[in-house]
Design a protein around this motif. Structure first.
Motif, PDB file in Angstrom:
ATOM      1  N   THR A   9       0.852  -1.178   0.000  1.00 53.80           N
ATOM      2  CA  THR A   9       0.000   0.000   0.000  1.00 53.80           C
ATOM      3  C   THR A   9       0.891   1.233   0.000  1.00 53.80           C
ATOM      4  O   THR A   9       1.731   1.386   0.893  1.00 53.80           O
ATOM      5  N   SER A  33       1.100   5.647  -0.713  1.00 53.78           N
ATOM      6  CA  SER A  33       0.350   6.902  -0.872  1.00 53.78           C
ATOM      7  C   SER A  33       1.133   7.891  -1.731  1.00 53.78           C
ATOM      8  O   SER A  33       0.858   9.084  -1.704  1.00 53.78           O
ATOM      9  N   SER A  82      -4.164   6.344  -0.366  1.00 54.09           N
ATOM     10  CA  SER A  82      -3.515   5.053  -0.161  1.00 54.09           C
ATOM     11  C   SER A  82      -4.090   4.039  -1.130  1.00 54.09           C
ATOM     12  O   SER A  82      -5.286   3.746  -1.103  1.00 54.09           O
ATOM     13  N   GLN A  83      -3.232   3.507  -1.980  1.00 48.96           N
ATOM     14  CA  GLN A  83      -3.655   2.628  -3.067  1.00 48.96           C
ATOM     15  C   GLN A  83      -2.776   1.382  -3.109  1.00 48.96           C
ATOM     16  O   GLN A  83      -1.672   1.355  -2.558  1.00 48.96           O
ATOM     17  N   TYR A 106      -0.415  -1.445  -4.933  1.00 53.65           N
ATOM     18  CA  TYR A 106       0.583  -1.595  -5.989  1.00 53.65           C
ATOM     19  C   TYR A 106       1.211  -2.981  -5.856  1.00 53.65           C
ATOM     20  O   TYR A 106       1.185  -3.595  -4.788  1.00 53.65           O
ATOM     21  N   ARG A 158       0.698   0.211 -10.213  1.00 49.03           N
ATOM     22  CA  ARG A 158      -0.586   0.442  -9.541  1.00 49.03           C
ATOM     23  C   ARG A 158      -1.639  -0.533 -10.067  1.00 49.03           C
ATOM     24  O   ARG A 158      -1.733  -0.768 -11.281  1.00 49.03           O
ATOM     25  N   GLN A 164      -7.476   2.319  -9.904  1.00 54.60           N
ATOM     26  CA  GLN A 164      -7.728   3.722  -9.605  1.00 54.60           C
ATOM     27  C   GLN A 164      -8.932   3.764  -8.681  1.00 54.60           C
ATOM     28  O   GLN A 164     -10.015   3.321  -9.044  1.00 54.60           O
ATOM     29  N   SER A 165      -8.744   4.256  -7.478  1.00 53.27           N
ATOM     30  CA  SER A 165      -9.824   4.254  -6.501  1.00 53.27           C
ATOM     31  C   SER A 165      -9.859   5.579  -5.770  1.00 53.27           C
ATOM     32  O   SER A 165      -8.815   6.148  -5.451  1.00 53.27           O
ATOM     33  N   ASP A 181      -7.460   1.989  -0.092  1.00 57.38           N
ATOM     34  CA  ASP A 181      -7.287   0.555  -0.318  1.00 57.38           C
ATOM     35  C   ASP A 181      -6.031   0.098   0.415  1.00 57.38           C
ATOM     36  O   ASP A 181      -4.956   0.686   0.238  1.00 57.38           O
ATOM     37  N   SER A 209     -11.098  -1.865   1.745  1.00 56.87           N
ATOM     38  CA  SER A 209     -11.344  -0.564   1.138  1.00 56.87           C
ATOM     39  C   SER A 209     -12.559   0.087   1.781  1.00 56.87           C
ATOM     40  O   SER A 209     -13.501  -0.603   2.196  1.00 56.87           O
ATOM     41  N   ARG A 238     -14.198   2.297  -0.023  1.00 57.87           N
ATOM     42  CA  ARG A 238     -14.809   2.897  -1.226  1.00 57.87           C
ATOM     43  C   ARG A 238     -16.334   2.916  -1.147  1.00 57.87           C
ATOM     44  O   ARG A 238     -16.985   3.711  -1.829  1.00 57.87           O
TER      45      ARG A 238
END
Length: 439
Positions: free
Chosen positions: A268, A270, A275-276, A278, A289, A292-293, A297, A313, A315
């Motif tokens: 994870t 940022s 925070s995404q 990878y 990556r 796209q959120s 995550d 997540s 989301r």
């Protein structure tokens, strides 16, 4: 993603980055008791289909530094598959042919016998034999010549042999776990036997250490260190103590998870804002990556076949568990029971998902059957954390709180058999169960 146990809402710790919920406590200096490297296993609960087994005291083990029969029996009981039959007074070794009628009267279905002999060079000759009491059949045995330091490992391997012979499945007793302790203001990363004993320090730091994760070959641990005043991902070689930097990008670098082939990790980051998830090569390099959120995550966990990554997540407005293809794509929601679900762990056989769900303000370990979606709560505690499956998918290790202290527990998937691995003192967290050891 971090939560305060006394809060009903997600909170953002400073510096702002999503981490497992208990890291809020790790970032705040709190007094704790001294951490102990040696644990005492206490098994509680009764299973429905346990096999009654007797493990007789090994001949001459009173002169051994380790009571091998007791270690073997504790392993078997902790698995949830076996119930101990009293073997008091038995005078047997691996050469003895037991009186099966006597052991049938004691309701034993199987019997293990053996001996331990100290050799002239200081090593120990350990031998054992397993008997099917019902059939009066010799199921085989093994012998080992080892140093004193390997007596516990030999005991675990004997338990593995017995477990596999009687269940048809591979035992996990000779595998290892890792965990983190906090003593005062110091953090330590430990590697220990699967019963928590024989712990060796892999790393010690005045800054938090979190998220240890075993490599698939059992030779390395990925973890997050705050020693540079921000979360950075390292990979540590357990045998040599050498380590390499994997992710130190702008912002937060956290939650490493190994792909089953050992060639890459999910992390994870940022670095691109928010925070995404990878993936990154196990030797470092440029991360890729996955999605796209607009949400946070984090907490990736690979499926055993490497096809999917399960993750947490917000989301949808609250933390839930989703999955996405290991190469990216569209995410699919997995958890629908409960409004707050975190810390996913997928069993190596792909059948089960363990995670932590908030229920009425309590954080409880849950297990989902991935084929049906059926979910069961398997604990009655209120502060469970960080589940991790044994490599045979039959047990889960997790951290929890008992009498205000962090402790380690193992549980069967139905929650019927639990073993407390915590010692008399210590603040213990972040367990991860390692892979099968090469013989």
């Amino acid at each position: 993603m971090t939560t305060d146990r006394n809060s009903q809402n997600p909170i953002s710790a400073a510096p702002p980055h999503p981490l497992r919920r208990h890291m809020l406590a790790a970032l705040i200096a709190t007094p704790s008791l001294p951490a102990l490297a040696q644990f005492r296993v206490e098994v509680v609960g009764v299973g429905l289909t346990q096999r009654p087994i007797a493990v007789a005291s090994f001949r001459s083990e009173a002169q051994s530094p380790q009571k091998i029969s007791a270690i073997v029996l504790a392993d078997l009981e902790r698995s949830g598959q076996f119930a101990a039959v009293d073997a008091t007074g038995a005078s047997l070794d691996e050469t003895s042919r037991p009186d099966v009628a006597l052991w049938k009267q004691r309701n034993a279905e199987s019997l293990a016998t053996g001996s331990v002999t100290r050799l002239a060079d200081g090593r120990f000759d350990v031998r054992f034999r397993l008997w099917d009491v019902v059939k009066g059949q010799d199921l085989g045995g093994q012998s080992f010549v080892v140093t004193q330091g390997d007596l516990r490992l030999v005991s675990h391997r004997i338990a593995d042999f017995i477990y596999e012979k009687l269940t048809g499945e591979r035992g996990v007793f000779s595998t290892r776990i890792s965990y983190v302790t906090k003593t005062g203001s110091r953090y330590s990363l430990w590697v220990a036997d699967s019963d928590g004993e024989n712990a060796q320090s892999a790393l010690s730091s005045p800054e938090p250490i979190i998220s240890p994760a075993w490599s698939p070959n059992g030779g390395q641990l990925a973890y997050v260190s705050f020693e540079s005043r921000k979360p950075v991902v390292y990979v540590h070689d357990v045998a040599s103590g050498r380590r390499r930097l994997i992710a130190n990008f702008r912002g937060s670098n956290s939650a490493p998870a190994w792909a089953p082939d050992g060639r890459s990790l999910a992390v994870t980051l940022s670095r691109d804002g928010g925070s995404q998830l990878y993936t990154i090569d196990a030797n470092g390099g440029e991360p890729r990556r996955l999605m796209q959120s607009a949400g946070i995550d984090t907490e990736p966990s690979f499926s055993g076949d490497g096809r999917f990554i399960y993750f947490v997540s917000d989301r949808g407005g609250a933390p839930q568990i989703y999955k996405v293809g290991a190469s990216g794509g569209n995410a699919e929601r997995v958890t629908f029971t409960g409004s707050y679900n975190i810390s996913p762990s997928v069993s190596p056989d792909g059948r089960w998902l363990a995670y932590i769900s908030r229920v009425g303000g309590a954080f409880k370990l849950h297990v989902m059957d991935l084929s049906t979606g059926t979910v069961n709560a398997v604990t009655d505690s209120a502060a469970d954390e960080n589940p991790s499956f044994a490599p045979n998918s039959k047990l889960i290790v997790y951290a929890t709180q008992q009498q205000g202290r962090e402790s380690l527990m193992t549980t069967t998937l139905d929650g019927k058999i639990k073993a407390r691995l915590a010692g008399q003192a210590g603040d213990i967290r972040e367990p991860d169960w390692g892979p099968f050891q090469k013989q």
